[in-house]
Design a protein around this motif. Sequence first.
Motif, PDB file in Angstrom:
ATOM      1  N   THR A   1       0.825  -1.209   0.000  1.00 37.20           N
ATOM      2  CA  THR A   1       0.000   0.000   0.000  1.00 37.20           C
ATOM      3  C   THR A   1       0.858   1.256   0.000  1.00 37.20           C
ATOM      4  OG1 THR A   1      -1.590  -1.265   1.324  1.00 37.20           O
ATOM      5  CG2 THR A   1      -1.966   1.082   1.139  1.00 37.20           C
ATOM      6  N   THR A   2       0.771   2.000  -1.106  1.00 36.69           N
ATOM      7  CA  THR A   2       1.524   3.244  -1.253  1.00 36.69           C
ATOM      8  C   THR A   2       0.562   4.427  -1.204  1.00 36.69           C
ATOM      9  OG1 THR A   2       3.175   2.142  -2.634  1.00 36.69           O
ATOM     10  CG2 THR A   2       3.053   4.551  -2.777  1.00 36.69           C
TER      11      THR A   2
ATOM     12  N   ALA B   1       1.001  16.103   6.754  1.00 35.90           N
ATOM     13  CA  ALA B   1       2.435  15.847   6.944  1.00 35.90           C
ATOM     14  C   ALA B   1       2.672  14.675   7.890  1.00 35.90           C
ATOM     15  CB  ALA B   1       3.134  17.105   7.469  1.00 35.90           C
ATOM     16  N   HIS B   2       1.906  14.611   8.974  1.00 34.68           N
ATOM     17  CA  HIS B   2       2.072  13.514   9.926  1.00 34.68           C
ATOM     18  C   HIS B   2       1.701  12.175   9.300  1.00 34.68           C
ATOM     19  CE1 HIS B   2       0.744  10.879  13.313  1.00 34.68           C
ATOM     20  NE2 HIS B   2       1.977  11.163  13.655  1.00 34.68           N
TER      21      HIS B   2
ATOM     22  N   TRP C   1       3.334   6.971   7.407  1.00 31.65           N
ATOM     23  CA  TRP C   1       3.122   5.928   6.384  1.00 31.65           C
ATOM     24  C   TRP C   1       4.415   5.638   5.628  1.00 31.65           C
ATOM     25  CZ3 TRP C   1      -0.528   2.691   6.982  1.00 31.65           C
ATOM     26  CH2 TRP C   1      -0.703   1.690   6.011  1.00 31.65           C
ATOM     27  N   THR C   2       5.331   6.592   5.570  1.00 32.56           N
ATOM     28  CA  THR C   2       6.635   6.363   4.939  1.00 32.56           C
ATOM     29  C   THR C   2       7.371   5.221   5.622  1.00 32.56           C
ATOM     30  OG1 THR C   2       6.811   8.660   4.230  1.00 32.56           O
ATOM     31  CG2 THR C   2       8.886   7.444   4.445  1.00 32.56           C
ATOM     32  N   TYR C   3       7.194   5.090   6.919  1.00 32.02           N
ATOM     33  CA  TYR C   3       7.933   4.099   7.697  1.00 32.02           C
ATOM     34  C   TYR C   3       7.074   2.927   8.161  1.00 32.02           C
ATOM     35  CZ  TYR C   3      11.261   7.824   7.474  1.00 32.02           C
ATOM     36  OH  TYR C   3      12.110   8.799   7.000  1.00 32.02           O
ATOM     37  N   GLN C   4       5.868   2.820   7.659  1.00 35.38           N
ATOM     38  CA  GLN C   4       4.970   1.723   8.035  1.00 35.38           C
ATOM     39  C   GLN C   4       5.517   0.408   7.483  1.00 35.38           C
ATOM     40  OE1 GLN C   4       2.276   2.303   9.948  1.00 35.38           O
ATOM     41  NE2 GLN C   4       1.831   0.167  10.071  1.00 35.38           N
ATOM     42  N   THR C   5       5.443  -0.656   8.285  1.00 39.51           N
ATOM     43  CA  THR C   5       5.894  -1.971   7.841  1.00 39.51           C
ATOM     44  C   THR C   5       4.936  -3.046   8.344  1.00 39.51           C
ATOM     45  OG1 THR C   5       7.290  -2.283   9.796  1.00 39.51           O
ATOM     46  CG2 THR C   5       8.342  -1.321   7.843  1.00 39.51           C
TER      47      THR C   5
ATOM     48  N   THR D   1       4.661  -4.247   1.773  1.00 42.37           N
ATOM     49  CA  THR D   1       5.363  -2.983   1.754  1.00 42.37           C
ATOM     50  C   THR D   1       4.362  -1.851   1.904  1.00 42.37           C
ATOM     51  OG1 THR D   1       5.235  -2.793  -0.649  1.00 42.37           O
ATOM     52  CG2 THR D   1       7.178  -3.891   0.244  1.00 42.37           C
ATOM     53  N   ALA D   2       4.853  -0.770   2.439  1.00 39.56           N
ATOM     54  CA  ALA D   2       4.063   0.453   2.565  1.00 39.56           C
ATOM     55  C   ALA D   2       5.024   1.591   2.245  1.00 39.56           C
ATOM     56  CB  ALA D   2       3.478   0.597   3.965  1.00 39.56           C
TER      57      ALA D   2
END
Length: 186
Positions: A131-132, A156-157, A162-166, A171-172
């Motif tokens: 999920t991107t 922004a939050h 979500w940039t670092y979601q795992t 993958t995210a």
Amino acid sequence: MATLENRPNTALLVVDVQNGVVEGAHERDAVVANIGSLVERARQERIPVVWVQHCDEGLAKGSEGWRIVPELTPGDTEPLVEKTYGDSFEETTLETVLAGLGVGRLVVVGAQTDACVRSTLHGALVRGYDTTLVSDAHTTEDQSAWGAPPPDQVIAHTNLYWTYQTAPGRTAGTVETKGVDFRGTS
């Protein structure tokens, strides 16, 4: 790398870009333009575009507020999923639609960042999808009168976390509109 077997395809998931949802949204026009460019690119690349449309007491089916914004028009053959909960998977046909298209990877855009977009991101990831989130193609309205941060901070939050979601086997992440690669991993 999704945990869903035989689901190699990607879809663009357009969540709740409806008149009544984005009417007062942060940077509405820029976000809708980014979504529009992604819809056109997906169509050109023969990537499925799946539309989600919310309906509830405040967003009555058939009302002007319920309609998808005039700048965006779902194609006649593009699936349209109606929902009544924040998570686009809850009590909808979304999973069936995506399975039928062989989709295991979602590129998510839409509104509202802190409600339906966030719920759908988590719903997709826990169901096994890669999920991107497109970082400049989602928005929300100002809810600071009720204690929420201003919309730019909410956006922004959400992009940050979500940039670092795992999750195992999935993958995210986030990517800007200009960096979306429907065939790759960004």
